[in-house]
Structure formats: structure tokens, C-alpha cells
Design an enzyme around this catalytic site. Structure first.
Site, PDB file in Angstrom:
ATOM      1  N   GLY A 146       4.623   1.306   4.799  1.00  0.00           N
ATOM      2  CA  GLY A 146       5.909   1.995   4.651  1.00  0.00           C
ATOM      3  C   GLY A 146       6.987   1.172   3.952  1.00  0.00           C
ATOM      4  O   GLY A 146       7.673   1.672   3.042  1.00  0.00           O
ATOM      5  N   GLU A 152      -5.530  -5.300  10.620  1.00  0.00           N
ATOM      6  CA  GLU A 152      -4.573  -4.216  10.811  1.00  0.00           C
ATOM      7  C   GLU A 152      -4.924  -3.445  12.084  1.00  0.00           C
ATOM      8  O   GLU A 152      -5.736  -2.503  12.050  1.00  0.00           O
ATOM      9  CB  GLU A 152      -4.624  -3.250   9.617  1.00  0.00           C
ATOM     10  CG  GLU A 152      -4.234  -3.859   8.303  1.00  0.00           C
ATOM     11  CD  GLU A 152      -3.603  -2.823   7.383  1.00  0.00           C
ATOM     12  OE1 GLU A 152      -2.482  -3.064   6.928  1.00  0.00           O
ATOM     13  OE2 GLU A 152      -4.211  -1.766   7.161  1.00  0.00           O
ATOM     14  N   GLY A 200       1.938   2.153  10.738  1.00  0.00           N
ATOM     15  CA  GLY A 200       2.843   3.293  10.583  1.00  0.00           C
ATOM     16  C   GLY A 200       3.490   3.739  11.887  1.00  0.00           C
ATOM     17  O   GLY A 200       4.080   4.808  11.962  1.00  0.00           O
ATOM     18  N   ASN A 249       0.865  -1.190   0.000  1.00  0.00           N
ATOM     19  CA  ASN A 249       0.000   0.000   0.000  1.00  0.00           C
ATOM     20  C   ASN A 249       0.898   1.236   0.000  1.00  0.00           C
ATOM     21  O   ASN A 249       1.486   1.581   1.020  1.00  0.00           O
ATOM     22  CB  ASN A 249      -0.889  -0.036   1.260  1.00  0.00           C
ATOM     23  CG  ASN A 249      -1.732   1.219   1.402  1.00  0.00           C
ATOM     24  OD1 ASN A 249      -1.850   2.022   0.472  1.00  0.00           O
ATOM     25  ND2 ASN A 249      -2.325   1.405   2.580  1.00  0.00           N
ATOM     26  N   TRP A 250       0.983   1.874  -1.148  1.00  0.00           N
ATOM     27  CA  TRP A 250       1.897   3.025  -1.274  1.00  0.00           C
ATOM     28  C   TRP A 250       1.326   4.300  -0.668  1.00  0.00           C
ATOM     29  O   TRP A 250       2.007   5.312  -0.594  1.00  0.00           O
ATOM     30  CB  TRP A 250       2.231   3.269  -2.755  1.00  0.00           C
ATOM     31  CG  TRP A 250       3.020   2.178  -3.409  1.00  0.00           C
ATOM     32  CD1 TRP A 250       3.341   0.947  -2.879  1.00  0.00           C
ATOM     33  CD2 TRP A 250       3.592   2.200  -4.718  1.00  0.00           C
ATOM     34  NE1 TRP A 250       4.074   0.216  -3.782  1.00  0.00           N
ATOM     35  CE2 TRP A 250       4.242   0.968  -4.920  1.00  0.00           C
ATOM     36  CE3 TRP A 250       3.616   3.155  -5.746  1.00  0.00           C
ATOM     37  CZ2 TRP A 250       4.912   0.654  -6.104  1.00  0.00           C
ATOM     38  CZ3 TRP A 250       4.273   2.844  -6.922  1.00  0.00           C
ATOM     39  CH2 TRP A 250       4.925   1.608  -7.095  1.00  0.00           C
ATOM     40  N   LYS A 251       0.053   4.264  -0.306  1.00  0.00           N
ATOM     41  CA  LYS A 251      -0.626   5.446   0.255  1.00  0.00           C
ATOM     42  C   LYS A 251      -0.414   6.658  -0.651  1.00  0.00           C
ATOM     43  O   LYS A 251      -0.282   6.505  -1.864  1.00  0.00           O
ATOM     44  CB  LYS A 251      -0.154   5.706   1.688  1.00  0.00           C
ATOM     45  CG  LYS A 251      -0.173   4.448   2.560  1.00  0.00           C
ATOM     46  CD  LYS A 251      -0.068   4.755   4.011  1.00  0.00           C
ATOM     47  CE  LYS A 251       0.102   3.459   4.779  1.00  0.00           C
ATOM     48  NZ  LYS A 251      -0.012   3.631   6.211  1.00  0.00           N
ATOM     49  N   GLU A 275      -6.942   4.550   7.946  1.00  0.00           N
ATOM     50  CA  GLU A 275      -6.760   5.982   7.651  1.00  0.00           C
ATOM     51  C   GLU A 275      -8.043   6.556   7.051  1.00  0.00           C
ATOM     52  O   GLU A 275      -8.383   7.712   7.293  1.00  0.00           O
ATOM     53  CB  GLU A 275      -5.550   6.172   6.718  1.00  0.00           C
ATOM     54  CG  GLU A 275      -4.247   5.982   7.496  1.00  0.00           C
ATOM     55  CD  GLU A 275      -3.076   5.490   6.675  1.00  0.00           C
ATOM     56  OE1 GLU A 275      -3.143   5.536   5.438  1.00  0.00           O
ATOM     57  OE2 GLU A 275      -2.088   5.050   7.293  1.00  0.00           O
ATOM     58  N   HIS A 331      -9.575   0.910   5.046  1.00  0.00           N
ATOM     59  CA  HIS A 331      -8.290   1.158   5.716  1.00  0.00           C
ATOM     60  C   HIS A 331      -8.530   2.116   6.890  1.00  0.00           C
ATOM     61  O   HIS A 331      -9.345   3.025   6.801  1.00  0.00           O
ATOM     62  CB  HIS A 331      -7.294   1.761   4.713  1.00  0.00           C
ATOM     63  CG  HIS A 331      -5.895   1.790   5.239  1.00  0.00           C
ATOM     64  ND1 HIS A 331      -5.465   2.740   6.134  1.00  0.00           N
ATOM     65  CD2 HIS A 331      -4.843   0.960   5.030  1.00  0.00           C
ATOM     66  CE1 HIS A 331      -4.197   2.494   6.441  1.00  0.00           C
ATOM     67  NE2 HIS A 331      -3.802   1.419   5.793  1.00  0.00           N
ATOM     68  N   SER A 363       3.257  -2.131  10.459  1.00  0.00           N
ATOM     69  CA  SER A 363       4.693  -2.011  10.715  1.00  0.00           C
ATOM     70  C   SER A 363       5.467  -3.288  10.406  1.00  0.00           C
ATOM     71  O   SER A 363       6.389  -3.667  11.143  1.00  0.00           O
ATOM     72  CB  SER A 363       4.954  -1.565  12.169  1.00  0.00           C
ATOM     73  OG  SER A 363       4.398  -0.281  12.373  1.00  0.00           O
TER      74      SER A 363
HETATM   75  C1  PEP Z   1      -0.943   0.040   6.034  1.00  0.00           C
HETATM   76  O1  PEP Z   1      -0.987   1.216   5.729  1.00  0.00           O
HETATM   77  O2  PEP Z   1      -1.844  -0.725   5.663  1.00  0.00           O
HETATM   78  C2  PEP Z   1       0.188  -0.434   6.817  1.00  0.00           C
HETATM   79  C3  PEP Z   1       0.174  -1.658   7.268  1.00  0.00           C
HETATM   80  O3  PEP Z   1       1.203   0.466   7.013  1.00  0.00           O
HETATM   81  P1  PEP Z   1       2.623   0.165   7.722  1.00  0.00           P
HETATM   82  O4  PEP Z   1       3.145  -1.113   7.159  1.00  0.00           O
HETATM   83  O5  PEP Z   1       3.474   1.344   7.350  1.00  0.00           O
HETATM   84  O6  PEP Z   1       2.369   0.074   9.181  1.00  0.00           O
END
Ligand code: PEP
Length: 248
Positions: free
Chosen positions: A234, A166, A172, A8-10, A96, A94, A212
Site C-alpha cells: 500500500g 510476509e 494490507g 508492489n503496486w498490485k 494473494e 505472494h 503494512s
Molecule cells: C504486499 O502486498 O506484499 C504487502 C506487503 O502489502 P502491504 O505493505 O500493503 O501490507
């Protein structure tokens, strides 16, 4: 190989950067141990598809969001029919989007249905906040999310589904969840799907962990019972790191 690793490049990478990253991943991932799905921004999807088709690579594409309507006066939004043929997957729910854009469980249910209607596989994200976990409400939160988020699709449609656990506190933050926590929640989710849809369908629904993850901790999750892969944020922006995760 039915492990799934999703990047997931966001809201990162302009078109040129996206092109470079996809090219590097294509070159670096020579022996994947998973199906690999990249989710760049909408702006880069057409270019990403062009690269993938011209090099006949194994890489697949996903979108990061979808509108619950198929067309209309929704300025700035992207609809399922626009994504159909461009991506195979779409991230929905998600944290976010749940938190920053206040998407509630009912809207997410309609987005899941929009994916299915448009022949896209929803990657439905569920997970509890720090407070919910501290209050002993982690399982309740996730089960409530699943109950409402899956309310607009039929049993048969559910076989074309991916769930990503998640925990909000792990996303993050650099604080990845203990494997024991991920194991327990994955089995809770699987049991819920089993009760709702029966074994055949529940077994088809991949359950990913996200939060993470990196090359050092990924194996601990991939070895867990019923964990079908990872949703990587990330670390998916670093081609060496992500390539390594896809070849563990
Ligand atoms: C995500 O945004 O779905 C995610 C898991 O981010 P990260 O790996 O940066 O925690």
C-alpha cells in the site's frame, strides 16, 4: 548499498497514473539508501521501462507474476521470455496468489524455476497465516514453503534469489509484525538457506520483510540483523511515503 526496497503496486494504477507515479518517484528519490524496484501491472511495464531508460534513473523494475511455462495456450498469462529484458525481478508466491488463486507450493516452485530459466530474480514470498501462528506452526509453514518452493532450482541458481517474509496477517491489514517476530523468522530463513546452500550462497540471498510497512515503522525492520530490505504494498502507491522509505 545493498539494501533492497520493492514496491508492489498490485492491481492499482492505470497507464497514465503509473507514468505520473514513476516520474514523481524519479524526481523525489534523490538520495536512495537502497536499490529500488517498482512492480507495476504488466500493462505499465513497457512505459515504465521507457521512462527509466530515457532518464537513466536508478529505478529498477519487477513483475508481479509469471507463468510457469515459457509459451503456449495459456490465455491471459504472461511468460518469462516476455518479461526478460523488460524487468530484472519477479514476485512469486505472494500470499494473494497463494490464497485467492490457490497457487500451491509445487506451482510456485515451477514459477521460481521459470524466473531463473529466464534470467529474472525471483522475489519469493513466504509467510504464515494467523491460524498457523496461533497454532505454533509459523516456522513449520515457512520452512515447508521454502523446502518445496526451492525444489526446482540448483544450488548455484539459488544465489540469484530474494526471499520476502510476509506474514499473511500483516499484509494490507495495518497490523505490522513486531520486529522481534520478523527478527526470529529472518534468522530461521537464513539458517535454512545456510544449511541448504552453505554460507557463501546464503549470504547472497537478501531476506526482506513485508506487511503494512510505512515510513514510521520501516526503520525498525531495516535495523534488524540479516533483514536486507522491504517489500512494500500500500505505501508504495504514495510517492511521498515510498520516497521517504527509500531514503531512510
Ligand atoms: C504486499 O502486498 O506484499 C504487502 C506487503 O502489502 P502491504 O505493505 O500493503 O501490507
Amino acid at each position: 548499498m545493498n539494501r533492497l526496497v520493492v514496491g508492489n503496486w498490485k492491481m492499482n494504477m492505470n497507464l497514465r497514473q503509473a507514468e505520473t507515479l514513476i516520474t514523481r518517484l524519479r524526481q523525489q528519490i534523490t538520495a536512495p539508501t537502497a536499490s529500488v524496484v517498482l512492480c507495476p501491472s504488466f500493462v505499465s511495464l513497457a512505459k515504465a521501462q521507457e521512462i527509466i531508460l530515457s532518464h537513466k534513473t536508478f529505478l529498477q523494475l519487477g513483475a508481479q507474476n509469471i507463468n510457469d511455462n515459457d509459451e503456449g495456450a495459456f490465455t491471459g498469462e504472461v511468460a518469462g521470455p516476455m518479461l526478460k529484458g523488460l524487468v530484472k525481478y519477479c514476485i512469486v508466491g505472494h500470499s494473494e496468489r497463494r490464497i485467492i488463486y490457490q497457487e500451491d507450493n509445487e506451482l510456485i516452485a515451477r514459477k521460481v524455476a521459470a524466473c531463473i530459466r529466464n534470467k529474472l530474480t525471483p522475489i519469493l514470498c513466504v509467510g504464515e497465516t494467523t491460524n498457523a501462528r496461533q497454532d505454533g506452526l509459523a516456522q513449520r509453514t515457512v520452512l515447508d514453503q521454502l523446502e518445496t518452493n526451492l525444489s526446482e532450482i540448483t544450488r548455484d541458481e539459488a544465489s540469484n534469489l530474494v526471499i520476502a517474509y510476509e506474514p499473511v496477517w500483516a499484509i494490507g491489514s495495518g497490523v505490522n509484525a513486531e520486529p522481534s517476530i520478523v527478527q526470529a523468522m529472518t534468522l530461521t530463513i537464513h539458517q535454512y538457506l545456510f544449511n541448504k546452500y552453505g554460507q557463501a550462497i546464503a549470504d547472497k540471498i537478501a531476506i526482506l520483510y513485508g506487511g503494512s510497512t510505512n515510513v514510521d515503522n520501516a526503520s525498525a525492520y531495516l535495523g534488524l540483523h540479516k533483514v536486507g530490505g522491504l517489500l512494500v504494498g500500500g505505501a508504495s502507491l504514495n510517492y511521498k511515503e515510498f520516497s521517504s522509505i527509500c531514503q531512510l
